[in-house]
Design an enzyme around this catalytic site. Structure first.
Site, PDB file in Angstrom:
ATOM      1  N   HIS A 225       0.789  -0.901  -0.760  1.00  0.00           N
ATOM      2  CA  HIS A 225       0.021   0.384  -0.223  1.00  0.00           C
ATOM      3  C   HIS A 225       0.765   1.162  -0.243  1.00  0.00           C
ATOM      4  O   HIS A 225       1.283   1.320   1.233  1.00  0.00           O
ATOM      5  CB  HIS A 225      -0.903   0.287   1.226  1.00  0.00           C
ATOM      6  CG  HIS A 225      -0.477  -0.067   2.419  1.00  0.00           C
ATOM      7  ND1 HIS A 225       0.086   1.024   3.172  1.00  0.00           N
ATOM      8  CD2 HIS A 225      -0.823  -0.843   3.341  1.00  0.00           C
ATOM      9  CE1 HIS A 225       0.355   0.826   4.489  1.00  0.00           C
ATOM     10  NE2 HIS A 225       0.254  -0.482   4.468  1.00  0.00           N
TER      11      HIS A 225
ATOM     12  N   ASP B 282       6.727   0.157   6.575  1.00  0.00           N
ATOM     13  CA  ASP B 282       4.646   1.111   6.683  1.00  0.00           C
ATOM     14  C   ASP B 282       4.478   1.626   5.652  1.00  0.00           C
ATOM     15  O   ASP B 282       3.844   2.363   6.073  1.00  0.00           O
ATOM     16  CB  ASP B 282       4.160   0.894   7.725  1.00  0.00           C
ATOM     17  CG  ASP B 282       2.927   0.304   7.205  1.00  0.00           C
ATOM     18  OD1 ASP B 282       2.038  -0.399   6.146  1.00  0.00           O
ATOM     19  OD2 ASP B 282       2.282   0.374   8.605  1.00  0.00           O
TER      20      ASP B 282
ATOM     21  N   GLU C 245      -5.009   2.294   2.695  1.00  0.00           N
ATOM     22  CA  GLU C 245      -5.373   0.435   3.479  1.00  0.00           C
ATOM     23  C   GLU C 245      -5.118   1.679   5.103  1.00  0.00           C
ATOM     24  O   GLU C 245      -6.002   0.545   6.025  1.00  0.00           O
ATOM     25  CB  GLU C 245      -4.102  -0.283   3.654  1.00  0.00           C
ATOM     26  CG  GLU C 245      -4.255  -1.831   3.849  1.00  0.00           C
ATOM     27  CD  GLU C 245      -3.380  -1.825   5.533  1.00  0.00           C
ATOM     28  OE1 GLU C 245      -3.668  -2.153   5.698  1.00  0.00           O
ATOM     29  OE2 GLU C 245      -2.364   0.098   5.624  1.00  0.00           O
ATOM     30  N   GLU C 246      -4.681   2.323   5.166  1.00  0.00           N
ATOM     31  CA  GLU C 246      -4.171   2.645   7.162  1.00  0.00           C
ATOM     32  C   GLU C 246      -5.698   3.115   7.179  1.00  0.00           C
ATOM     33  O   GLU C 246      -5.880   2.550   8.710  1.00  0.00           O
ATOM     34  CB  GLU C 246      -3.539   3.287   7.169  1.00  0.00           C
ATOM     35  CG  GLU C 246      -1.799   2.948   6.566  1.00  0.00           C
ATOM     36  CD  GLU C 246      -1.074   2.446   7.384  1.00  0.00           C
ATOM     37  OE1 GLU C 246      -1.891   1.334   8.567  1.00  0.00           O
ATOM     38  OE2 GLU C 246      -0.612   1.832   7.606  1.00  0.00           O
TER      39      GLU C 246
ATOM     40  N   ASP D  29       3.558  -6.009   3.334  1.00  0.00           N
ATOM     41  CA  ASP D  29       2.763  -5.037   3.822  1.00  0.00           C
ATOM     42  C   ASP D  29       3.642  -5.698   5.740  1.00  0.00           C
ATOM     43  O   ASP D  29       2.119  -6.036   6.406  1.00  0.00           O
ATOM     44  CB  ASP D  29       0.994  -5.077   3.873  1.00  0.00           C
ATOM     45  CG  ASP D  29       0.797  -3.884   5.328  1.00  0.00           C
ATOM     46  OD1 ASP D  29       1.872  -3.018   5.109  1.00  0.00           O
ATOM     47  OD2 ASP D  29      -0.081  -3.565   4.771  1.00  0.00           O
TER      48      ASP D  29
ATOM     49  N   HIS E 235       4.427   3.136  12.904  1.00  0.00           N
ATOM     50  CA  HIS E 235       3.227   4.134  12.656  1.00  0.00           C
ATOM     51  C   HIS E 235       4.208   4.860  13.992  1.00  0.00           C
ATOM     52  O   HIS E 235       2.714   6.046  14.383  1.00  0.00           O
ATOM     53  CB  HIS E 235       1.641   3.473  13.082  1.00  0.00           C
ATOM     54  CG  HIS E 235       1.041   2.469  12.192  1.00  0.00           C
ATOM     55  ND1 HIS E 235      -0.347   1.751  12.132  1.00  0.00           N
ATOM     56  CD2 HIS E 235       1.556   1.841  11.645  1.00  0.00           C
ATOM     57  CE1 HIS E 235      -0.928   1.254  11.383  1.00  0.00           C
ATOM     58  NE2 HIS E 235      -0.028   1.400  10.465  1.00  0.00           N
TER      59      HIS E 235
END
Ligand SMILES: [Zn+2]
Length: 439
Positions: free
Chosen positions: A256, A268, A302-303, A330, A400
């Protein structure tokens, strides 16, 4: 052929250069942001340079949520005695009231505790979710899965008992000062009932917890100005090499393209995007003409929405496209260990017979299990979805958070992952499932 794939990836690999650009020149790519748009244009242009048979953008509407000015928080043990702590708003959170929010705190180890405490003990307070990830679990994704309900649903549940805000322990096994964001949902709570939600660093979660033990009247203050805007248009980025025997049967590799706004989204999922692009580049440079159409998809959003993946699956259905295999990366750009397969037992047994081919590269952990959030919507009866499984020990240190940056990615580890993906795609293409015999 696998040897050639690994050699080409380790000697002439391009994924690391692409990742450097995505991470350091563009940066965090939250859906709806100018950086997400730059990433769309950049990866499209790079794929065009490689001369794939077709490169295109697939429009998709995505949510736009903006963090606003940097969050600020402190713990107040007694009046005027404050300690500033590191927090960040959870993705999709409501802002605090103007000027911030200060209230007493009630610590819980999970959502289930709310019911036992009841409205009486929760009303007017900030609920502090402090259940840590379980360090005994070897697969850190399981530890994450065991905690993430606090982040995703914590605010919605606490609001039902009259809480005024929630603070969630960051989803990380590392004790440090980085707060980790991530998506959260209010479900169908009306707007006026939505309470602000923030993540606090693990070290300061421990601090808050011990201060509450010493002084139960400890208060917590936080200020965040995040805000949601109407949806905006963005894109999935798609490139493909047409299959020579089965052009209508597609093998997909992807990651993503969006990331959180903290850090630069190198692990990520910048890593998964560049590894997927590398799969097609490897075939092209090795002059391999695939039997099936090999397609790379860089999914948007995606997130905080999965809109790109949903849109892609919807369009694939409309066009009656037949995806025989879809592979996602991912889980970070770390040393690849193997793959997790969503498949029938029959297909898995066939796939397992390829395992010895991966042993020389130490990528031979083949398990049945989940695939990836973006490719799972493509899973149907009779096809296979899979996820690359890198070593997971460091992933949640950066996940994140501000610390997910390009310098945390090792070039060889990243390249080994791309080569492992290309190897698996090659085997599917050539020896596929029994349903698609090759002449
Ligand atoms: Zn991801």
């Amino acid at each position: 052929m696998l040897r050639k794939i690994f050699d080409e990836a380790l000697v002439n690999g391009k994924s690391y250069d692409w990742l450097e650009h995505l991470s350091t020149k563009i940066g965090g790519r939250l859906s709806g942001s100018p950086q997400a748009e730059q990433a769309v244009q950049y990866t499209k242009a790079e794929m065009e340079k490689l001369g794939f048979d077709k490169v295109w953008l697939q429009p998709v509407m995505v949510p736009k949520w903006v963090r606003g000015i940097k969050e600020y928080a402190y713990i107040e043990s007694t009046s005027g005695n404050t300690t500033v702590v590191n927090i960040c708003a959870l993705g999709g959170s409501a802002p605090t009231p103007e000027g911030g929010l200060k209230a007493n705190v009630i610590e819980v180890q999970g959502i289930q505790e709310l019911e036992q405490l009841g409205r009486e003990k929760i009303e007017g307070k900030i609920v502090f979710y402090n259940r840590p990830m379980d360090p005994k679990l070897i697969q850190t994704f399981e530890a994450y899965g065991g905690c993430v309900d606090q982040r995703y649903s914590g605010a919605r549940e606490a609001a039902k008992y009259g809480a005024v805000g929630v603070v969630v322990r960051s989803m990380s096994l590392k004790i440090d000062d980085y707060p980790h964001t991530g998506t959260m949902s209010y479900g169908d709570l009306p707007l006026e009932d939505r309470i602000p939600a923030a993540a606090i660093s693990t070290r300061e979660a421990n601090l808050l917890s011990s201060m509450l033990k010493l002084q139960p009247q400890t208060k917590f203050y936080f200020n965040q100005t995040c805000r949601a805007f109407p949806d905006v248009e963005s894109h999935n980025v798609i490139g493909e090499i047409k299959g020579s025997l089965y052009p209508n049967k597609v093998i997909l590799v992807g990651g993503h393209l969006d990331s959180w706004d903290l850090g630069d989204g190198a692990h990520d999922d910048g890593a998964g995007c560049v590894q997927s692009m590398e799969v097609l580049r490897l075939f092209q440079n090795l002059n391999y003409k695939p039997n099936h159409t090999i397609r790379v998809v860089l999914f948007m959003n995606e997130e905080n929405g999965l809109r790109g993946a949903r849109k892609y699956a919807e369009e694939a259905d409309k066009k009656n496209e037949n995806h025989i295999f879809a592979l996602e990366s991912d889980a970070g750009g770390f040393t690849p260990r193997g793959f997790s397969f969503q498949s029938s037992d029959e297909d898995f047994n066939k796939i397992k017979s390829w395992k010895p081919l991966f042993e020389p590269y130490l990528v031979h952990l083949f398990v049945k299990g989940g695939s990836g959030a973006d490719v799972a919507p493509l899973k149907k009866e009779g096809n296979v979805a899979a996820g690359l499984r890198p070593d997971s020990q460091r992933y949640f240190d950066y996940h994140h958070a501000d610390s997910d940056t390009f310098d945390k990615v090792n070039k060889r580890e990243l390249e080994l992952g791309g080569a492992a993906m290309a190897s698996l795609v090659y085997l599917f293409d050539k020896y596929g499932t029994v349903k698609y015999p090759v002449k």
